[in-house]
Design a protein around this motif. Structure first.
Motif, PDB file in Angstrom:
ATOM      1  N   CYS A   1       0.626 -14.525   4.508  1.00  0.00           N
ATOM      2  CA  CYS A   1       1.066 -13.137   4.385  1.00  0.00           C
ATOM      3  C   CYS A   1       0.298 -12.466   3.255  1.00  0.00           C
ATOM      4  N   ILE A   2      -0.327 -11.339   3.545  1.00  0.00           N
ATOM      5  CA  ILE A   2      -1.074 -10.581   2.554  1.00  0.00           C
ATOM      6  C   ILE A   2      -0.369  -9.249   2.343  1.00  0.00           C
ATOM      7  N   THR A   3      -0.035  -8.954   1.078  1.00  0.00           N
ATOM      8  CA  THR A   3       0.682  -7.704   0.802  1.00  0.00           C
ATOM      9  C   THR A   3      -0.243  -6.501   0.896  1.00  0.00           C
ATOM     10  N   HIS A   4      -1.476  -6.644   0.394  1.00  0.00           N
ATOM     11  CA  HIS A   4      -2.443  -5.552   0.455  1.00  0.00           C
ATOM     12  C   HIS A   4      -3.832  -6.123   0.221  1.00  0.00           C
TER      13      HIS A   4
ATOM     14  N   LEU B   1       5.602  -0.551   0.452  1.00  0.00           N
ATOM     15  CA  LEU B   1       5.824  -0.331  -0.967  1.00  0.00           C
ATOM     16  C   LEU B   1       5.017   0.879  -1.446  1.00  0.00           C
ATOM     17  N   ASP B   2       5.171   1.218  -2.712  1.00  0.00           N
ATOM     18  CA  ASP B   2       4.542   2.420  -3.270  1.00  0.00           C
ATOM     19  C   ASP B   2       3.393   2.016  -4.186  1.00  0.00           C
TER      20      ASP B   2
ATOM     21  N   ASP C   1       2.308  -5.517  -5.783  1.00  0.00           N
ATOM     22  CA  ASP C   1       1.903  -4.290  -6.461  1.00  0.00           C
ATOM     23  C   ASP C   1       2.627  -3.045  -5.924  1.00  0.00           C
ATOM     24  N   THR C   2       3.413  -2.427  -6.779  1.00  0.00           N
ATOM     25  CA  THR C   2       4.179  -1.254  -6.386  1.00  0.00           C
ATOM     26  C   THR C   2       4.803  -0.597  -7.605  1.00  0.00           C
ATOM     27  N   ARG C   3       5.081   0.694  -7.498  1.00  0.00           N
ATOM     28  CA  ARG C   3       6.017   1.316  -8.415  1.00  0.00           C
ATOM     29  C   ARG C   3       7.424   0.906  -7.991  1.00  0.00           C
TER      30      ARG C   3
END
Length: 303
Positions: A60-63, A139-140, A208-210
């Motif tokens: 799984c890759i978040t970004h 996510l942001d 990685d996100t706010r």
């Protein structure tokens, strides 16, 4: 049931250090071995952790920022070298497809394993397999980014006192659980009479996100939640500028979501001691682990 544990491979953010490799982690969940965000150097970290690349079932890759994906080519190559014959499922933001294409064909290596791609473009359930569901939420961050959640379905557990009260034991218990009822000495006993609800275990990963509502929902009632904590509260301006969390932000998410155990990772290289992140988070949330490379962290036992 097999082991359920998080194996931390790397805890650095954009810049690796002498003690921190780029972000990567493996979740062992019974027969599944899920690799999250294979940053640069993941193949070596797998070796140091004693995890066979050939055992990986899903990635799984978040970004598609480099510190979360540049290890993908070497991991796939290593899976091939280890002789894994089964397909590997790969989940990633659909907007990152061009980068995934290049990563999968980044060198003149021999053909790797069969890779079943699952590009994700919306919130919700992404995949299901026996006893587990994978979900994603946007996510942001500065590029399309998804957090991941693994959820076991709710079930029921046998209550020993109730079994004794109806005189049920041995093979009859197995038949009751399989069929939902069994007859004992002429009396019909239902499974609901001798069992109670058992909440399924869950795992969440927020990179990685706010701080955002999606991060909270991903972590809702999670037994184990992994959150990036790139900065400290005193660096909130940097966190906002680069769309990251502080340790206090991660702890606030854990409190709001009702998390049981929080794991911090993805630290800025300006802080060589990860315990400063743990100290900040513990002001808000008690069960915090500031992960270090090669740590092994158990999913908390069932409630």
């Amino acid at each position: 049931m097999g082991a359920r544990e998080l194996i931390v491979l790397g805890t650095a953010s954009q810049v690796p250090t002498r003690t921190r490799a780029h972000q990567a982690a493996v979740l062992r969940w019974d027969r599944e071995v899920v690799l999250f965000d294979p940053g640069e150097g993941t193949q070596r970290q797998l070796t140091l952790a004693g995890v066979s690349a050939g055992s990986i079932t899903r990635i799984c890759i978040t970004h598609l920022h480099g510190d979360h994906c540049l290890g993908l080519p070497s991991v796939l190559q290593r899976i091939a070298l280890d002789g894994r014959g089964q397909p590997v499922d790969l989940y990633f933001p659909a907007a990152g497809q061009p980068y995934v294409d290049r990563l999968r064909h980044a060198s003149a290596a021999a053909d790797g394993p069969e890779v079943r791609e699952h590009p994700v473009s919306s919130d919700g359930v992404v995949d299901t397999w026996p006893g587990l569901t994978l979900s994603a939420r946007a996510l942001d961050h500065r590029v399309p980014t998804y957090g991941w959640r693994l959820q076991e379905p709710d079930g029921r557990r046998v209550v020993r006192d109730r079994l004794d009260a109806v005189g049920l034991s041995g093979p009859d218990v197995g038949r009751l659980l399989q069929d939902g009822e069994v007859t004992v000495d002429g009396r019909r006993v239902l499974a609901s009479e001798v069992t109670e609800p058992r909440r399924g275990q869950s795992f969440a990963l927020v990179m990685d996100t706010r701080r955002c509502s999606a991060a909270v929902e991903l972590c809702r009632d999670a037994d184990l939640a992994v959150c990036e904590s790139t900065y400290l509260r005193t660096e909130a301006d940097l966190a906002e500028r680069y769309a990251h969390l502080t340790a206090a932000d991660a702890a606030g998410i854990a409190v709001e979501a009702g998390v049981r155990r929080l794991v911090l990772t993805h630290y800025s290289a300006r802080h060589p001691d990860e315990q400063v992140f743990a100290a900040e988070a513990r002001e808000l949330f008690p069960d915090v682990t500031a992960a270090r490379d090669l740590d092994r962290i158990e999913v908390p036992p069932r409630r």
